[in-house]
Design a protein around this motif. Structure first.
Motif, PDB file in Angstrom:
ATOM      1  N   LEU A  11     -24.582 -44.819  14.426  1.00  0.00           N
ATOM      2  CA  LEU A  11     -23.956 -43.565  14.801  1.00  0.00           C
ATOM      3  C   LEU A  11     -24.603 -42.937  16.021  1.00  0.00           C
ATOM      4  O   LEU A  11     -24.114 -41.968  16.563  1.00  0.00           O
ATOM      5  N   ASN A  47     -38.334 -44.514  11.756  1.00  0.00           N
ATOM      6  CA  ASN A  47     -37.995 -43.139  12.051  1.00  0.00           C
ATOM      7  C   ASN A  47     -39.110 -42.156  11.725  1.00  0.00           C
ATOM      8  O   ASN A  47     -39.164 -41.077  12.277  1.00  0.00           O
ATOM      9  N   ILE A  48     -39.948 -42.540  10.811  1.00  0.00           N
ATOM     10  CA  ILE A  48     -40.996 -41.611  10.403  1.00  0.00           C
ATOM     11  C   ILE A  48     -42.190 -41.772  11.323  1.00  0.00           C
ATOM     12  O   ILE A  48     -42.675 -42.872  11.540  1.00  0.00           O
ATOM     13  N   SER A  49     -42.621 -40.673  11.845  1.00  0.00           N
ATOM     14  CA  SER A  49     -43.662 -40.755  12.851  1.00  0.00           C
ATOM     15  C   SER A  49     -44.947 -41.251  12.218  1.00  0.00           C
ATOM     16  O   SER A  49     -45.230 -40.963  11.061  1.00  0.00           O
ATOM     17  N   GLU A  87     -33.494 -47.115   2.429  1.00  0.00           N
ATOM     18  CA  GLU A  87     -33.954 -46.414   3.617  1.00  0.00           C
ATOM     19  C   GLU A  87     -33.563 -47.173   4.873  1.00  0.00           C
ATOM     20  O   GLU A  87     -33.083 -46.607   5.852  1.00  0.00           O
ATOM     21  N   VAL A 117     -27.486 -41.427  16.284  1.00  0.00           N
ATOM     22  CA  VAL A 117     -28.266 -40.202  16.155  1.00  0.00           C
ATOM     23  C   VAL A 117     -29.744 -40.483  15.972  1.00  0.00           C
ATOM     24  O   VAL A 117     -30.555 -39.577  15.973  1.00  0.00           O
ATOM     25  N   ALA A 118     -30.065 -41.739  15.808  1.00  0.00           N
ATOM     26  CA  ALA A 118     -31.485 -42.048  15.603  1.00  0.00           C
ATOM     27  C   ALA A 118     -32.246 -41.868  16.904  1.00  0.00           C
ATOM     28  O   ALA A 118     -31.749 -42.168  17.977  1.00  0.00           O
ATOM     29  N   ARG A 119     -33.414 -41.360  16.772  1.00  0.00           N
ATOM     30  CA  ARG A 119     -34.231 -41.175  17.959  1.00  0.00           C
ATOM     31  C   ARG A 119     -34.955 -42.461  18.279  1.00  0.00           C
ATOM     32  O   ARG A 119     -35.485 -43.125  17.408  1.00  0.00           O
ATOM     33  N   SER A 178     -27.603 -44.819  10.718  1.00  0.00           N
ATOM     34  CA  SER A 178     -27.778 -43.734  11.678  1.00  0.00           C
ATOM     35  C   SER A 178     -27.924 -44.280  13.091  1.00  0.00           C
ATOM     36  O   SER A 178     -27.539 -43.635  14.061  1.00  0.00           O
ATOM     37  N   GLY A 204     -43.243 -45.115  20.586  1.00  0.00           N
ATOM     38  CA  GLY A 204     -44.305 -45.363  19.612  1.00  0.00           C
ATOM     39  C   GLY A 204     -43.800 -46.009  18.347  1.00  0.00           C
ATOM     40  O   GLY A 204     -44.499 -46.781  17.710  1.00  0.00           O
ATOM     41  N   ARG A 207     -38.076 -43.864  19.981  1.00  0.00           N
ATOM     42  CA  ARG A 207     -39.342 -43.466  20.577  1.00  0.00           C
ATOM     43  C   ARG A 207     -40.154 -44.714  20.841  1.00  0.00           C
ATOM     44  O   ARG A 207     -40.078 -45.700  20.120  1.00  0.00           O
ATOM     45  N   ARG A 260     -29.960 -46.913   5.581  1.00  0.00           N
ATOM     46  CA  ARG A 260     -29.650 -45.600   6.147  1.00  0.00           C
ATOM     47  C   ARG A 260     -30.026 -45.551   7.616  1.00  0.00           C
ATOM     48  O   ARG A 260     -29.302 -45.018   8.454  1.00  0.00           O
ATOM     49  N   ALA A 261     -31.195 -46.122   7.890  1.00  0.00           N
ATOM     50  CA  ALA A 261     -31.669 -46.116   9.277  1.00  0.00           C
ATOM     51  C   ALA A 261     -30.692 -46.861  10.164  1.00  0.00           C
ATOM     52  O   ALA A 261     -30.341 -46.418  11.261  1.00  0.00           O
TER      53      ALA A 261
END
Lengths: 443, 266
Positions: free
Chosen positions: B21, B44-46, B11, B23-25, B18, B29, B27, B14-15
């Motif tokens: 690239l 990445n997981i809220s 995981e 594309v990861a947001r 990304s 928080g 945030r 992958r993070a």
């Protein structure tokens, strides 16, 4: 009954006079001999007498009256072959026939309706009622959804809002099972939004780009979440296999004084000091031995018995080893399980002006007995003083300090919560809710 | 544990990928949450997803406990009322009955029964069983809510509407009859199996649910939780139905349920 009378009068009655006239033709040939000229005075008078007598006999029957009236009028007009009823017996027989006929018609036409048809209808209604109700319920429930879907389509016309979502697999949160919530600006509430990737070409292009980079996307994924809370990922299973199949239990760190027990030294007075367990403490440094009365908090034994099934219990106390050990031994003897570890004052961190702080890294580091180290997400600490868990607020369950209240139920109340926390993936997610909305990292 | 670690590593990679690239947001928080969870988790997981997911587990367990407690209380209420009935009957026969004397053996048996029941009830009370089986189940909600209050959670009963009751009754009846029919037919008829799969009891927050306190959480969060829960259980119900529909009556129904559902899902 209206229908019955209607049918008997209009449908059945017209058949009767013909039969009667035939009958009369046979019986009274003389009238016919006169070639249908008329009716003798006697006959008419005779017939009229008969009719009045009959009317008197059975006044109730309206049908019969009509019949007789007609006969009378026929007789008076004399335009038809003579219809004279000479015999009262014949008339009575007719009435009887008619009655039987009525009953027969009733039986043939109406009893089946009431006996078979209607009950069948009722049965069918009863059988289909639940299904109809369920259908109705489903319709009612779906109605708001349909509305929101319409709205969401509007929302989705702007592809940039959802385009930035890329999918990532957490251990058990399934990719593709997502949930995105849109804020309804007018109402200020949330609406469920469903995405369909074929809606917008721009978005599908993005998705294909993501696919190339190895991020799996599913063609019909529904994405939920809010802008603030992010997207919602759904677990494939409620409780992941990694939790169900794990060999090690979660760890429950318990405080001793004012949480599980309360102790007083011998000199001080206590309301029921006679019931207390006496513990002798010898301090090796000074060599002085002191007696303590130790009291268990109500439901302490029940609590330890139950909780030891779900957790490895660690005693982490801020008191001296010399005092704590005999007390812990005594507690251990009162329930079936064992404490997996004991930590004392020298394992705490002393902060000046604050007090002894229990750092849970001491627990997670693993003991020298070779047990595997815990992760912090599997550790719960139960303590009465916030200072003790100041370093791990998100792992803590605060209980009221107990001194001598015999009606205290705090330990009993904790049992359901602890049982429910057993299978969570991360206890901090739940226990951090005591901070309110900060747990969601919103604002 | 090792498998989980691998998963996490995968995981993480992958993070990272990304992120490279772009594309990861990002945030605000997520960073704090990752710090809190030791920095190993993907950011990445809220946190809302994780919290809600754990709330689901918590709620399901509490629901199970509430059901268990209710069943326990019901069973013991029936048991105790049977005992009381028997004791009342024998007391009446022995002492209050207006007719003449009873046969000797019969009265002896009654006396024996009465004594046994009185002793049993006494012991039942003394040993704390009465408290365990009758009193504490009655207080289950109050006591659990006391513990949940610091977490700003509350466990509430869901009022059951009459159409839900009817639906439950029909489901129960349908499931039993279809199960019987399946047993008779040895699971051959597809339609019966379909019916059987669709007549399963409702899942999710049908009787007991967990609500977030309005004082601590905004309407958005509370509503989000409700929607998340309902959506999860809708999916779970569909998954179970598919599992039952596909697996049939064989012993490995549950085992193959997952596989079949996954196959049909995508």
């Amino acid at each position: 009954m209206n229908t019955i009378s209607y049918i008997t009068q209009h449908l059945i009655y017209p058949l009767r006079p013909r039969a009667k006239s035939l009958h009369n033709e046979v019986k009274s040939g003389e009238g016919k001999v006169d070639d249908g000229v008329g009716v003798t005075e006697n006959d008419v008078a005779d017939g009229k007498l008969k009719t009045t007598a009959n009317v008197e006999k059975q006044e109730n029957s309206t049908l019969k009256e009509e019949l007789l009236d007609r006969q009378g009028s026929d007789a008076e007009k004399a335009s038809k072959p003579i219809i004279v009823i000479n015999d009262g017996d014949i008339l009575n027989e007719n009435i009887l026939h008619q009655k039987v006929w009525n009953v027969l018609v009733f039986v043939i036409f109406f009893l089946p309706t009431y006996l078979i048809y209607k009950p069948l209808l009722l049965l069918w209604f009863l059988v289909t009622l639940p299904l109809a109700l369920v259908e109705r319920g489903i319709k009612l429930r779906n109605r708001p959804k349909m509305k929101t879907e319409k709205v969401s389509e509007l929302v989705l016309s702007d592809p940039s809002k959802l385009g930035s979502i890329n999918e990532e697999v957490e251990e058990d949160l399934a990719a593709g099972d997502e949930f995105y919530l849109q804020r309804d600006i007018v109402k200020g509430s949330l609406l469920k939004a469903t995405t369909n990737k074929h809606h917008t070409p721009l978005k599908s292009k993005k998705n294909s780009a993501q696919n190339q980079h190895g991020n799996e996307t599913h063609p019909n994924s529904t994405v939920f979440g809010t802008k603030k809370m992010g997207r919602f990922l759904f677990p494939k299973k409620l409780i992941p296999k990694s939790i169900l199949n794990r060999e090690k239990k979660k760890t429950l760190v318990m405080d001793l004084d004012e949480t599980l027990i309360h102790s007083v030294s011998r000199g001080t007075t206590h309301p029921n000091s006679s019931q207390g367990h006496i513990v002798e403490v010898k301090f090796s440094i000074s060599g002085v031995s002191t007696l303590y009365y130790v009291f268990k908090r109500p439901y302490c034994d029940l609590f330890l018995t139950k909780v030891s099934k779900w957790y490895d219990i660690v005693i982490f106390t801020a008191s001296m080893k010399e005092y704590a050990d005999p007390v812990i031994d005594w507690l251990e003897s009162s329930f079936a399980g064992k404490f997996s570890r004991r930590l004392y004052r020298n394992d705490c961190i002393l902060r000046d002006g604050v007090g002894y702080i229990k750092d849970l890294k001491m627990v997670t580091r693993g003991s020298n007995l070779g047990t595997s180290p815990d992760r912090l997400e599997d550790v719960i600490i139960v303590d009465n003083s916030p200072v003790s868990y100041a370093l791990n607020v998100d792992n803590a369950i605060q209980v009221e300090g107990w001194i001598n209240d015999p009606t205290d139920t705090d330990l009993l109340n904790l049992i359901p919560l602890l049982e429910a926390l057993e299978n969570t993936t991360d206890v901090r997610n739940i226990l951090s809710l005591k901070n309110g909305e900060k747990a969601f990292n919103i604002d | 544990m090792a498998a989980e670690g691998d998963e996490l590593d995968g995981e993480l990679s992958r993070a990272l990928q990304s992120e490279c690239l772009g594309v990861a947001r990002q945030r605000s928080g997520s960073r704090t949450s990752s710090n809190r969870s030791g920095g190993r988790r993907s950011s990445n997981i809220s946190p809302a997803s994780r919290i809600f997911r754990n709330l689901l587990i918590l709620e399901d367990s509490l629901r199970g406990q509430a059901r268990r407690q209710r069943a326990l209380r019901w069973q013991y209420t029936v048991f105790l009322s049977c005992l009381a009935g028997a004791a009342g009957f024998s007391a009446y026969e022995l002492y209050l009955q207006p007719g003449g004397s009873l046969p000797r053996l019969y009265s002896l048996a009654l006396q024996f029964m009465l004594t046994i029941i009185v002793v049993a009830v006494f012991l039942f009370n003394i040993s704390g069983q009465y408290r365990r089986t009758i009193v504490s189940p009655r207080r289950f909600f109050a006591s659990t809510n006391k513990a949940l209050k610091p977490l700003h959670l509350r466990l509430v009963r869901v009022p059951r509407r009459w159409d839900d009751l009817v639906s439950d009754a029909v489901r129960l009846l349908g499931s039993y009859s279809a199960g019987l029919l399946l047993w008779v037919l040895r699971g051959r008829c597809r339609w019966v199996r379909f019916f059987w799969a669709h007549a399963q009891p409702r899942v999710g927050a049908t009787d007991v649910k967990l609500v977030l306190s309005p004082r601590a959480f905004s309407a958005e969060v509370r509503e989000g939780w409700e929607i998340y829960r309902d959506e999860f259980w809708a999916r779970e119900g569909a998954r179970r139905r598919r599992g039952r529909d596909g697996a049939g009556t064989t012993a490995g129904a549950t085992a193959s349920a997952d596989g079949s559902s996954e196959r049909t899902k995508h």
